[in-house]
Design an enzyme around this catalytic site. Sequence first.
Site, PDB file in Angstrom:
ATOM      1  N   ARG A 135       0.428  -1.090   0.380  1.00 59.68           N
ATOM      2  CA  ARG A 135       0.112   0.260   0.001  1.00 59.68           C
ATOM      3  C   ARG A 135       0.959   0.971   0.130  1.00 59.68           C
ATOM      4  O   ARG A 135       0.489   2.130  -1.270  1.00 59.68           O
ATOM      5  CB  ARG A 135      -1.101   0.454   1.266  1.00 59.68           C
ATOM      6  CG  ARG A 135      -1.829   1.266   1.154  1.00 59.68           C
ATOM      7  CD  ARG A 135      -2.855   1.197   2.596  1.00 59.68           C
ATOM      8  NE  ARG A 135      -3.029  -0.021   3.425  1.00 59.68           N
ATOM      9  CZ  ARG A 135      -3.223  -1.203   3.066  1.00 59.68           C
ATOM     10  NH1 ARG A 135      -4.970  -0.752   2.701  1.00 59.68           N
ATOM     11  NH2 ARG A 135      -3.469  -2.039   4.054  1.00 59.68           N
ATOM     12  N   TYR A 136       1.657   1.371   0.360  1.00 62.16           N
ATOM     13  CA  TYR A 136       2.449   2.613   0.952  1.00 62.16           C
ATOM     14  C   TYR A 136       4.012   2.089  -0.101  1.00 62.16           C
ATOM     15  O   TYR A 136       4.705   0.787  -0.188  1.00 62.16           O
ATOM     16  CB  TYR A 136       3.666   2.431   2.399  1.00 62.16           C
ATOM     17  CG  TYR A 136       1.945   2.994   2.959  1.00 62.16           C
ATOM     18  CD1 TYR A 136       1.629   4.354   3.173  1.00 62.16           C
ATOM     19  CD2 TYR A 136       1.466   2.301   4.049  1.00 62.16           C
ATOM     20  CE1 TYR A 136       0.021   4.176   4.200  1.00 62.16           C
ATOM     21  CE2 TYR A 136      -0.081   2.348   4.600  1.00 62.16           C
ATOM     22  CZ  TYR A 136      -0.121   3.448   5.326  1.00 62.16           C
ATOM     23  OH  TYR A 136      -1.494   3.850   5.759  1.00 62.16           O
ATOM     24  N   ASP A 189      -7.648   4.046   9.683  1.00 61.58           N
ATOM     25  CA  ASP A 189      -7.902   2.806   8.925  1.00 61.58           C
ATOM     26  C   ASP A 189      -8.678   3.795   7.765  1.00 61.58           C
ATOM     27  O   ASP A 189      -9.784   3.664   7.971  1.00 61.58           O
ATOM     28  CB  ASP A 189      -7.542   1.958   9.183  1.00 61.58           C
ATOM     29  CG  ASP A 189      -6.388   1.528   9.622  1.00 61.58           C
ATOM     30  OD1 ASP A 189      -5.437   1.421   7.662  1.00 61.58           O
ATOM     31  OD2 ASP A 189      -5.628   0.803   9.678  1.00 61.58           O
ATOM     32  N   ARG A 229      -9.609  -8.402   9.754  1.00 57.47           N
ATOM     33  CA  ARG A 229     -10.041  -9.216   9.448  1.00 57.47           C
ATOM     34  C   ARG A 229     -10.744 -10.697   9.541  1.00 57.47           C
ATOM     35  O   ARG A 229     -10.202 -11.526   9.234  1.00 57.47           O
ATOM     36  CB  ARG A 229      -8.457  -9.987   9.317  1.00 57.47           C
ATOM     37  CG  ARG A 229      -7.518  -8.518   8.750  1.00 57.47           C
ATOM     38  CD  ARG A 229      -5.962  -9.268   8.022  1.00 57.47           C
ATOM     39  NE  ARG A 229      -5.339  -8.005   7.748  1.00 57.47           N
ATOM     40  CZ  ARG A 229      -4.516  -7.549   8.292  1.00 57.47           C
ATOM     41  NH1 ARG A 229      -4.307  -8.074   9.204  1.00 57.47           N
ATOM     42  NH2 ARG A 229      -3.825  -6.474   7.095  1.00 57.47           N
ATOM     43  N   ASP A 236     -12.662  -0.038  13.474  1.00 53.48           N
ATOM     44  CA  ASP A 236     -12.871  -0.229  11.795  1.00 53.48           C
ATOM     45  C   ASP A 236     -14.414  -1.066  11.312  1.00 53.48           C
ATOM     46  O   ASP A 236     -14.942  -0.855  12.701  1.00 53.48           O
ATOM     47  CB  ASP A 236     -11.988  -1.514  11.334  1.00 53.48           C
ATOM     48  CG  ASP A 236     -10.284  -0.949  11.342  1.00 53.48           C
ATOM     49  OD1 ASP A 236     -10.221   0.267  11.340  1.00 53.48           O
ATOM     50  OD2 ASP A 236      -9.494  -1.580  11.888  1.00 53.48           O
ATOM     51  N   CYS A 264     -12.638  -7.859  15.030  1.00 52.36           N
ATOM     52  CA  CYS A 264     -11.266  -8.607  13.712  1.00 52.36           C
ATOM     53  C   CYS A 264     -11.859  -7.177  12.689  1.00 52.36           C
ATOM     54  O   CYS A 264     -12.583  -7.623  12.108  1.00 52.36           O
ATOM     55  CB  CYS A 264     -10.718  -9.421  13.599  1.00 52.36           C
ATOM     56  SG  CYS A 264      -9.698  -9.974  12.423  1.00 52.36           S
ATOM     57  N   CYS A 285      -5.244 -17.730  14.306  1.00 50.43           N
ATOM     58  CA  CYS A 285      -4.547 -17.175  14.572  1.00 50.43           C
ATOM     59  C   CYS A 285      -4.428 -17.917  17.069  1.00 50.43           C
ATOM     60  O   CYS A 285      -5.659 -18.790  16.444  1.00 50.43           O
ATOM     61  CB  CYS A 285      -5.599 -16.044  15.285  1.00 50.43           C
ATOM     62  SG  CYS A 285      -5.787 -14.663  13.816  1.00 50.43           S
ATOM     63  N   ARG A 293       7.188   0.052   2.424  1.00 50.97           N
ATOM     64  CA  ARG A 293       6.025  -0.910   3.220  1.00 50.97           C
ATOM     65  C   ARG A 293       5.518  -2.039   2.172  1.00 50.97           C
ATOM     66  O   ARG A 293       4.445  -1.394   1.480  1.00 50.97           O
ATOM     67  CB  ARG A 293       5.556  -0.478   4.272  1.00 50.97           C
ATOM     68  CG  ARG A 293       6.541   0.384   5.694  1.00 50.97           C
ATOM     69  CD  ARG A 293       5.577   1.278   6.606  1.00 50.97           C
ATOM     70  NE  ARG A 293       5.639   2.787   4.943  1.00 50.97           N
ATOM     71  CZ  ARG A 293       4.829   3.441   5.590  1.00 50.97           C
ATOM     72  NH1 ARG A 293       3.868   2.677   6.953  1.00 50.97           N
ATOM     73  NH2 ARG A 293       5.181   4.926   4.988  1.00 50.97           N
ATOM     74  N   LYS A 345      -3.113   4.916   6.618  1.00 45.71           N
ATOM     75  CA  LYS A 345      -4.146   5.636   8.180  1.00 45.71           C
ATOM     76  C   LYS A 345      -3.253   6.698   8.640  1.00 45.71           C
ATOM     77  O   LYS A 345      -2.222   7.421   8.339  1.00 45.71           O
ATOM     78  CB  LYS A 345      -3.116   4.418   8.591  1.00 45.71           C
ATOM     79  CG  LYS A 345      -3.321   4.333  10.435  1.00 45.71           C
ATOM     80  CD  LYS A 345      -2.355   3.116  10.974  1.00 45.71           C
ATOM     81  CE  LYS A 345      -2.625   1.836  10.898  1.00 45.71           C
ATOM     82  NZ  LYS A 345      -1.610   1.451  10.156  1.00 45.71           N
ATOM     83  N   CYS A 392     -11.073 -12.387  17.419  1.00 44.90           N
ATOM     84  CA  CYS A 392     -11.423 -11.716  18.661  1.00 44.90           C
ATOM     85  C   CYS A 392     -13.132 -10.997  17.836  1.00 44.90           C
ATOM     86  O   CYS A 392     -12.992 -10.884  16.549  1.00 44.90           O
ATOM     87  CB  CYS A 392     -10.549 -10.433  18.252  1.00 44.90           C
ATOM     88  SG  CYS A 392      -8.477 -10.682  18.868  1.00 44.90           S
TER      89      CYS A 392
HETATM   90  S1  SF4 Z   1      -7.411  -9.204  16.132  1.00 42.49           S
HETATM   91 FE1  SF4 Z   1      -8.222 -10.126  14.435  1.00 42.49          FE
HETATM   92  S2  SF4 Z   1      -6.050 -10.824  13.328  1.00 42.49           S
HETATM   93 FE2  SF4 Z   1      -6.065 -10.066  15.289  1.00 42.49          FE
HETATM   94  S3  SF4 Z   1      -5.873 -11.443  16.635  1.00 42.49           S
HETATM   95 FE3  SF4 Z   1      -7.620 -10.842  16.756  1.00 42.49          FE
HETATM   96  S4  SF4 Z   1      -8.368 -12.758  15.235  1.00 42.49           S
HETATM   97 FE4  SF4 Z   1      -6.793 -12.897  15.215  1.00 42.49          FE
END
Ligand code: SF4
Length: 339
Positions: free
Chosen positions: A84-85, A301, A106, A264, A104, A97, A88, A308, A101
């Site tokens: 993206r940048y 973001d 993602r 997000d 999340c 994971c 980086r 960001k 979460c």
């Molecule tokens: S925030 Fe998302 S990517 Fe990070 S540990 Fe939790 S579930 Fe996994």
Amino acid sequence: MPAITTIPQLVAAGLAAPDQAAVLEDVAQEFRVLISPAMQGAMTAEGVARQFLPDPRELVIHPEELRDPIGDRAHEPVPGLTHRYPDRAILHLTQTCAVYCRFCFRRETVGDAGTLPDAALEPVFAYLAATPAIREVILTGGDPMVLSPRRLGAVIARLSGLGTLDAIRIHTRVPVVAPERITPAMLAALRVDIPVWLVVHTNHADELTPDARAALGRLADAGVPLLSQTVLLRGVNDTPEALEALFRALYRLRVKPYYLHHCDLARGAGHFRTTIARGQAIMAALRGRLSGAALPTYVLDIPGGHGKVPIGPGYLAQGPHGWTVTDPQGRTHTYRDPG
Ligand code: SF4
């Protein structure tokens, strides 16, 4: 104690009422459940439990919510790499994971495709070798530290060997949610010719169990530079007191608070989002009562993959006679540039 991955396990552990099982099954069909043993042990704290326990409110999808809120997919020159940048790139080594979460960004992809196979890494290394403008590779996921030290170490060594990178950065929740993974072998895997920075994701001081604190200590003792990132979450850490306790604890553990992310637009995470005005008010309250070295930058973001940016609060405004600067107590002062 095994990890919890199903609703019957959640009910059996006393973490969900039996009459909630049916609706929680609907949630789990949409967004995976995974609670590590370490976080099960910290579940008595509300600030921890809310981050990992599935909630019927996740079935409420708001129109503005997105499957890919930060636009990872919009900047993918080869599968597994986001560029993206200019200087980086992000390498998505695994979608797995140690916990899933509930907020999340993602969440649509974590747990999906497992780990990038070795064959898929070759185009990634070829792209990096052909793009020397990339000076830093960020390993994220999923969580790269769920990989074995052997596999993670091999990727890190290969990245270091490119000769074009200033540093490698790993974004991880593992030292906090699965601290037993920070073994001597993992520490050895992080030791290469260029610096490997660790950015530890943690959102509440109650996540920092004695085992997590010890794991962060092992990393700091091994000379791994440590930063943190935190997501601002309604009902978890959206008060100056909660964030002050977290940032003070991290500072004592030799972890520099780096980013406070505004939550997000992940699908089904609306109940976690608070307003930017609330986030700015919390940051303003923390400035002046917490060392500047323990204060992160509050960032957003921009949805759609536009990058960001810091979102304040601002302390500077252009006035008729120069700059107007606001101090931590809210008083304003004038500052003039030379000439
Ligand atoms: S925030 Fe998302 S990517 Fe990070 S540990 Fe939790 S579930 Fe996994």
